[in-house]
Design an enzyme around this catalytic site. Structure first.
Site, PDB file in Angstrom:
ATOM      1  N   ASN A  49       0.687  -1.390   0.001  1.00 17.11           N
ATOM      2  CA  ASN A  49       0.006   0.040   0.255  1.00 17.11           C
ATOM      3  C   ASN A  49       0.856   1.104  -0.197  1.00 17.11           C
ATOM      4  OD1 ASN A  49      -2.446  -1.418   0.343  1.00 17.11           O
ATOM      5  ND2 ASN A  49      -2.155  -1.708   2.408  1.00 17.11           N
ATOM      6  N   HIS A 135     -14.230  -1.612   5.836  1.00 15.72           N
ATOM      7  CA  HIS A 135     -13.061  -2.465   6.612  1.00 15.72           C
ATOM      8  C   HIS A 135     -13.509  -3.028   7.849  1.00 15.72           C
ATOM      9  CE1 HIS A 135      -9.046  -2.529   8.460  1.00 15.72           C
ATOM     10  NE2 HIS A 135      -8.887  -2.924   7.020  1.00 15.72           N
ATOM     11  N   GLU A 175     -16.050   4.968   3.374  1.00 13.93           N
ATOM     12  CA  GLU A 175     -14.559   4.976   3.389  1.00 13.93           C
ATOM     13  C   GLU A 175     -14.167   5.860   1.832  1.00 13.93           C
ATOM     14  OE1 GLU A 175     -12.820   1.052   2.909  1.00 13.93           O
ATOM     15  OE2 GLU A 175     -14.015   0.554   4.769  1.00 13.93           O
ATOM     16  N   SER A 179     -11.008  -0.558   0.441  1.00 11.80           N
ATOM     17  CA  SER A 179      -9.653  -1.025   0.230  1.00 11.80           C
ATOM     18  C   SER A 179      -9.716  -2.541  -0.563  1.00 11.80           C
ATOM     19  CB  SER A 179      -9.133  -1.371   1.790  1.00 11.80           C
ATOM     20  OG  SER A 179     -10.132  -2.395   2.241  1.00 11.80           O
ATOM     21  N   ASP A 204     -13.477   7.151   6.461  1.00 15.60           N
ATOM     22  CA  ASP A 204     -12.094   6.413   6.579  1.00 15.60           C
ATOM     23  C   ASP A 204     -11.440   6.696   5.354  1.00 15.60           C
ATOM     24  OD1 ASP A 204     -10.090   4.573   6.241  1.00 15.60           O
ATOM     25  OD2 ASP A 204     -11.043   3.019   7.295  1.00 15.60           O
ATOM     26  N   HIS A 207      -7.090   5.012   2.253  1.00 17.95           N
ATOM     27  CA  HIS A 207      -6.388   4.569   0.811  1.00 17.95           C
ATOM     28  C   HIS A 207      -6.615   5.994  -0.059  1.00 17.95           C
ATOM     29  CE1 HIS A 207      -5.653   0.356   1.653  1.00 17.95           C
ATOM     30  NE2 HIS A 207      -7.124   0.418   2.330  1.00 17.95           N
ATOM     31  N   LYS A 239      -0.004   3.851   4.689  1.00 19.46           N
ATOM     32  CA  LYS A 239      -0.342   3.454   3.378  1.00 19.46           C
ATOM     33  C   LYS A 239       0.602   4.538   2.644  1.00 19.46           C
ATOM     34  CE  LYS A 239      -4.070   1.117   4.736  1.00 19.46           C
ATOM     35  NZ  LYS A 239      -3.851  -0.239   4.856  1.00 19.46           N
TER      36      LYS A 239
HETATM   37  C1  LIG Z   1      -9.892   1.369   4.989  1.00 13.37           C
HETATM   38  C2  LIG Z   1      -8.905   0.892   6.071  1.00 13.37           C
HETATM   39  N1  LIG Z   1      -9.093   1.281   7.380  1.00 13.37           N
HETATM   40  C3  LIG Z   1      -8.508   1.278   8.432  1.00 13.37           C
HETATM   41  C4  LIG Z   1      -7.388   0.404   8.307  1.00 13.37           C
HETATM   42  C5  LIG Z   1      -6.480  -0.129   9.446  1.00 13.37           C
HETATM   43  O1  LIG Z   1      -5.242   0.724   9.541  1.00 13.37           O
HETATM   44  P1  LIG Z   1      -3.879   0.345  10.234  1.00 13.37           P
HETATM   45  O2  LIG Z   1      -3.362  -0.643   9.380  1.00 13.37           O
HETATM   46  O3  LIG Z   1      -3.241   1.475  10.393  1.00 13.37           O
HETATM   47  O4  LIG Z   1      -4.297  -0.249  11.346  1.00 13.37           O
HETATM   48  C6  LIG Z   1      -6.853  -0.179   7.085  1.00 13.37           C
HETATM   49  C7  LIG Z   1      -5.691  -0.737   6.751  1.00 13.37           C
HETATM   50  O5  LIG Z   1      -5.568  -2.037   6.925  1.00 13.37           O
HETATM   51  C8  LIG Z   1      -7.680  -0.019   5.871  1.00 13.37           C
HETATM   52  O6  LIG Z   1      -7.591  -0.451   4.677  1.00 13.37           O
END
Ligand SMILES: Cc1ncc(COP(=O)(O)O)c(C=O)c1O
Length: 383
Positions: A49, A135, A175, A179, A204, A207, A239
């Site tokens: 990522n 997610h 989001e 993802s 969120d 990405h 990321k």
């Molecule tokens: C959309 C999304 N939110 C939250 C997370 C969690 O973030 P982190 O990897 O910093 O715990 C991720 C990553 O894995 C993600 O893709």
């Protein structure tokens, strides 16, 4: 040893293996964004990522080293005790200035930030409305919160509207870039709907940050929205910004509240200071240089043009998916690609819905046009 419990765990592991769903960690011997080395063999990497190649950018590494020399390796405490150093404050200020929000709080991970965001901001009179493809960190947070939970069909504004009219005190969570599918909601339409129902919109943007919008300010900016129109935004540093940790940004009231009631913020060691120094440098580079984003976008366009005849998901982002169906097929194709020197992990349930195991291709500014051409040639052969 409690035998009955151990037997239960072993049985669950065997079942996972029988379903081809066992996850096996891979140890990288080297990583430079474009290439990775596993067990002595070098692969072209299409699974990270690290969209802008900042994880190994020399200026970011230097900032990390200087941060360690100046502030120490660890923060030494939770942020409200002794864990908040000058560099944490600088990072928060820099994020607030970049995104145009009043306040920012830092978290050890995006997972923790999403827990804090939903668990602290919602209560039992609220109903959380989450996109079907949210997610795991959002889903778990919503399940653990006192609020009610409803899911709406992926990026479906009409389905969201239908729910908004039927539930009490809705809070909408989505989001910026999904993802696993790489697509985005229509945020202005969603925001207009939320305003009509007086529902907070929580984003969120893990990405989208760094990759989309002017100066990489993220999905809201890319879609012409001011960040301050959203109730709050979570994004992480693991990321496009190339390191680790996360933040929530928004109005002073919302962030003051999370500071007092967000247990993942209060009861957790603050980020290591060198990491904050590295993220500060990544933000500076993100804001000042467009060439990484331009390069990433020319790689995305090249990939989608060359692979137009493959059954790609409809995504204009750095995340490109080819759904293969069964976990067996996704694993077999991923292994065949590895034999050809291409690292492309198979993504299987429960990360994606049953029957939609896939290849998740992530493109980066670090890839060359030849890398993309080779990837598409190999994909065409194995598919
Ligand atoms: C959309 C999304 N939110 C939250 C997370 C969690 O973030 P982190 O990897 O910093 O715990 C991720 C990553 O894995 C993600 O893709």
């Amino acid at each position: 040893m409690p035998q009955a419990k151990l037997a239960q765990l072993s049985q669950a592991l065997e079942q996972r293996a029988a379903q081809q769903l066992l996850r096996v960690p891979v140890t990288l011997e080297r990583y430079d964004g474009r290439l990775l080395v596993v067990a002595g063999k070098s692969y072209l990497n299409f699974s990270a990522n690290d969209y802008l190649g900042l994880a190994t950018e020399p200026q970011v590494l230097q900032a990390f080293a200087e941060g360690a020399a100046r502030f120490g390796a660890g923060s030494s405490g939770s942020p409200l005790v002794t864990g908040q150093h000058a560099v944490h404050q600088q990072l928060s200020d820099s994020l607030a200035d970049w995104l145009g929000v009043e306040r920012v709080l830092l978290f050890s991970s995006g997972f923790a930030a999403n827990q804090a965001m939903l668990l602290s901001l919602s209560n039992k009179t609220d109903t959380l409305l989450l996109d079907k493809l949210s997610h795991a960190s959002l889903i778990d947070a919503a399940l653990h919160s006192e609020a009610g939970l409803k899911r709406f069909a992926h990026n479906d504004i009409a389905a969201l509207q239908n729910l908004l009219g039927r539930v009490s005190q809705p809070m909408v969570v989505t989001e910026g870039v999904f993802s696993m599918d790489g697509d985005s909601p229509d945020l202005p339409a969603m925001l207009a709907l939320c305003q009509r129902y007086d529902a907070p919109l929580l984003l969120d943007d893990a990405h989208g940050l760094g990759v989309l919008g002017p100066q990489g300010r993220g999905t809201a900016a890319a879609q012409g929205l001011s960040q301050s129109a959203l109730f709050c935004t979570m994004a992480n540093f693991g990321k496009a910004l190339g390191s680790g940790g996360a933040f929530i940004g928004g109005s002073k009231t919302v962030l003051d509240y999370i500071e007092q009631f967000g247990r993942h913020y209060i009861y957790s060691t603050a980020l290591p200071p060198p990491l904050c120094a590295a993220v500060l440098k990544s933000i500076e580079l993100c804001r000042a240089d467009n060439w990484r984003r331009d390069k990433l976008y020319s790689n995305i366009v090249l990939f989608r043009t060359l692979a137009a005849d493959l059954a790609l998901l409809n995504s204009q982002s750095a995340i490109q998916g080819v759904v293969l169906g069964s976990s067996e097929r996704a694993l077999a194709v991923s292994n065949q690609l590895k034999q050809q020197g291409i690292w492309l992990s198979a993504i299987r349930p429960p990360t994606v819905p049953q029957g939609s195991a896939r290849l998740r291709i992530t493109l980066s500014a670090a890839h060359t046009a030849d890398d993309i051409t080779l990837l598409v040639q190999q994909l065409r052969q194995v598919l």
